[in-house]
Design a protein around this motif. Sequence first.
Motif, mmCIF file in Angstrom:
data_model
loop_
_atom_site.group_PDB
_atom_site.id
_atom_site.type_symbol
_atom_site.label_atom_id
_atom_site.label_comp_id
_atom_site.label_asym_id
_atom_site.label_seq_id
_atom_site.Cartn_x
_atom_site.Cartn_y
_atom_site.Cartn_z
ATOM 1 N N ALA A 175 0.828 -1.209 0.000
ATOM 2 C CA ALA A 175 0.000 0.000 0.000
ATOM 3 C C ALA A 175 0.861 1.258 0.000
ATOM 4 C CB ALA A 175 -0.938 -0.015 1.206
ATOM 5 N N ASP A 176 2.023 1.189 0.648
ATOM 6 C CA ASP A 176 2.910 2.353 0.714
ATOM 7 C C ASP A 176 3.475 2.741 -0.649
ATOM 8 O OD1 ASP A 176 2.502 2.565 3.413
ATOM 9 O OD2 ASP A 176 4.372 1.561 3.989
ATOM 10 N N THR A 177 3.455 1.812 -1.599
ATOM 11 C CA THR A 177 3.983 2.126 -2.929
ATOM 12 C C THR A 177 2.996 2.941 -3.758
ATOM 13 O OG1 THR A 177 3.123 0.101 -3.967
ATOM 14 C CG2 THR A 177 5.294 -0.029 -2.926
ATOM 15 N N ALA A 178 1.718 2.966 -3.350
ATOM 16 C CA ALA A 178 0.684 3.604 -4.168
ATOM 17 C C ALA A 178 0.948 5.084 -4.436
ATOM 18 C CB ALA A 178 -0.684 3.404 -3.527
ATOM 19 N N PRO A 179 1.375 5.895 -3.436
ATOM 20 C CA PRO A 179 1.621 7.310 -3.733
ATOM 21 C C PRO A 179 2.695 7.517 -4.799
ATOM 22 C CG PRO A 179 1.424 6.975 -1.372
ATOM 23 C CD PRO A 179 1.481 5.620 -1.988
ATOM 24 N N LEU A 180 3.746 6.685 -4.762
ATOM 25 C CA LEU A 180 4.790 6.801 -5.781
ATOM 26 C C LEU A 180 4.231 6.483 -7.153
ATOM 27 C CD1 LEU A 180 7.727 7.048 -6.751
ATOM 28 C CD2 LEU A 180 8.015 4.630 -6.157
ATOM 29 N N VAL A 181 3.438 5.418 -7.249
ATOM 30 C CA VAL A 181 2.834 5.049 -8.533
ATOM 31 C C VAL A 181 1.891 6.152 -8.998
ATOM 32 C CG1 VAL A 181 1.444 3.331 -9.741
ATOM 33 C CG2 VAL A 181 3.071 2.605 -8.003
ATOM 34 N N ALA A 182 1.164 6.765 -8.048
ATOM 35 C CA ALA A 182 0.255 7.848 -8.406
ATOM 36 C C ALA A 182 1.016 9.012 -9.047
ATOM 37 C CB ALA A 182 -0.507 8.328 -7.170
ATOM 38 N N LEU A 183 2.160 9.367 -8.448
ATOM 39 C CA LEU A 183 2.964 10.451 -9.024
ATOM 40 C C LEU A 183 3.429 10.108 -10.431
ATOM 41 C CD1 LEU A 183 5.147 11.456 -5.946
ATOM 42 C CD2 LEU A 183 3.372 12.833 -7.046
ATOM 43 N N GLN A 184 3.851 8.850 -10.614
ATOM 44 C CA GLN A 184 4.314 8.442 -11.934
ATOM 45 C C GLN A 184 3.170 8.408 -12.938
ATOM 46 O OE1 GLN A 184 7.291 8.320 -12.761
ATOM 47 N NE2 GLN A 184 7.119 7.522 -14.837
ATOM 48 N N LEU A 185 1.971 7.995 -12.478
ATOM 49 C CA LEU A 185 0.812 7.984 -13.373
ATOM 50 C C LEU A 185 0.449 9.406 -13.805
ATOM 51 C CD1 LEU A 185 -1.751 5.350 -12.006
ATOM 52 C CD2 LEU A 185 -0.357 5.240 -14.064
ATOM 53 N N LEU A 186 0.520 10.346 -12.875
ATOM 54 C CA LEU A 186 0.240 11.738 -13.225
ATOM 55 C C LEU A 186 1.259 12.262 -14.226
ATOM 56 C CD1 LEU A 186 -0.793 13.289 -9.793
ATOM 57 C CD2 LEU A 186 -2.261 12.783 -11.742
ATOM 58 N N ARG A 187 2.518 11.913 -13.999
ATOM 59 C CA ARG A 187 3.564 12.339 -14.933
ATOM 60 C C ARG A 187 3.340 11.712 -16.300
ATOM 61 N NH1 ARG A 187 9.250 9.667 -15.867
ATOM 62 N NH2 ARG A 187 10.001 11.033 -17.495
ATOM 63 N N TRP A 188 3.052 10.407 -16.296
ATOM 64 C CA TRP A 188 2.791 9.705 -17.561
ATOM 65 C C TRP A 188 1.589 10.310 -18.277
ATOM 66 C CZ3 TRP A 188 -1.628 6.754 -18.637
ATOM 67 C CH2 TRP A 188 -1.594 6.071 -19.856
#
Length: 520
Positions: A252-265
């Motif tokens: 679950a802690d990885t979700a914010p990092l993935v969210a940032l990358q999704l926004l960038r993508w």
Amino acid sequence: MLDVGALVERVGPTLLRTVIAGEPSVCVGDVVIAEPDEPVTAAEGDLVLGVAIGERQDAVALVQRCSELGAAAVLLKPPAGTDEVVAEAAKTAGVGLVEVRTGTAWAQLVWLIRAAMAGTGVGQPSERGADVGVADLFRLADAVADVVDAPVTIEDAHSQLLAHSARQDLTDPARISTIMGRRQPDDVLAKFRSRGTFRQLSKGNSAIFVPAQQDGTLPRLVVPIRMGGELLGSMWAVVPGPVSDERSSAFADTAPLVALQLLRWRAVADVARRRSAEQVRLLVDGGEGWRAAANELAVPNEEHRVIAIEVPDSGEPAEGQRLALWEWITRGIGRRPLVTEIGTVLYALVPDRARGGGWPELREALMSHEATPQPLIAVGTAVGVADVPRSRAQADELIGLLRAGHLQQRVAVYEDVWHLLALSRMAGAATDAGVGALGPLPRLREHDRAQGTDYLATLHAWLRHPGDPRRAGRELRVHPNTFRYRMKRIGQLVEIDLDDPDVRSALLMQLLAEQWAQHA
């Protein structure tokens, strides 16, 4: 190659702090995950991440085991990472000890360490655009898979696959179908919905465990990806069974990092999409610069079709629905279709070939796409690149017929319904010319209005099925004798020579124009 000190310096003091430097001559090899009660599989020179190591005795045991394996360093979060006893054990064992700052996502750390080891930067947009963003998502999926120790997929809010980890040691038909089809299969989605998985995703932020299903679908650990309250997507890990709280929390802690990358993508993809859309718009409009647009888009020198797609009003924001459909269409159906948006209509430009992203392939995908409401699809004829505006004009005309309800199907192809286009044009011209006011029709129209009769429809049926009262009556859903009686009454009301072919043609044109005008 980097030693532990250089690697910590490159990743930065915000995330890492060297507690025990270890052997300076040892170069870092790879990053591995260690958890309590599980054997460590590190090799010489590896960095070992104690993802769920919180107790002093577990940390000391890990340090000692890593020394035996020749690992370069152990990375721990507080309190173990700052414990003096653990630091002394690392110093004695000759193993580096690195404190991982509290709040650091393990997946982020794996991703950054591997980027540092590869000598590449992360987090900055690249001139190569969206392709690099996608590649970063795949690397991030690999990092998350290391943290959760399971194969991972990253999906958008519509269950379309964005990226997946390379490891396939634990898989099932549902994961394979998701990767091959670039979206979760409909039957699998239905089962997850019935279990309330998506309802849980829409409400919370923690990881959700979904048990194995009777069809052979393995258990899943699922976590929502959010940013600012918006659900951007989700991550799915295939696990052998129930997962420890530590591993679930790390996932679950990885979700914010993935969210940032999704926004960038998404931002990079939006820029690329807008540029492509501008060029496609030039091409379908046929204005000045269409040749340059065709060259920039690398449009093959072969016949193409213009596909007009409109999402009917469903009460939901139409713009969001069109964007979701746009993203779905352009996500790898053969050679990606070229798409633009003009007004409320999406236009896709596709080659007229059976394979490799041609119209038949796109048609099959559109027909199988689960959407509510289902989009209207109008297809212009196949033309050369220079004549693309003609195909677009045909698609526009067809989408108008679909929108007005003149066609019952939701897919209209020019070659199949050209005769209806001819009738539509003729009806429009006749209405503009006022031909409906000529001859006996105005009197019949007034009689129908005043007396509640249906003589105009009766005459139309007779003209469509001359000499066949059974078929004409069946069309009107009346008995043939009733139909004969109506025709007799029409002859008594107005003078009309139905034996004259020109009269019949004129009447049919008038009635068609009136019928089409009612649905315009």
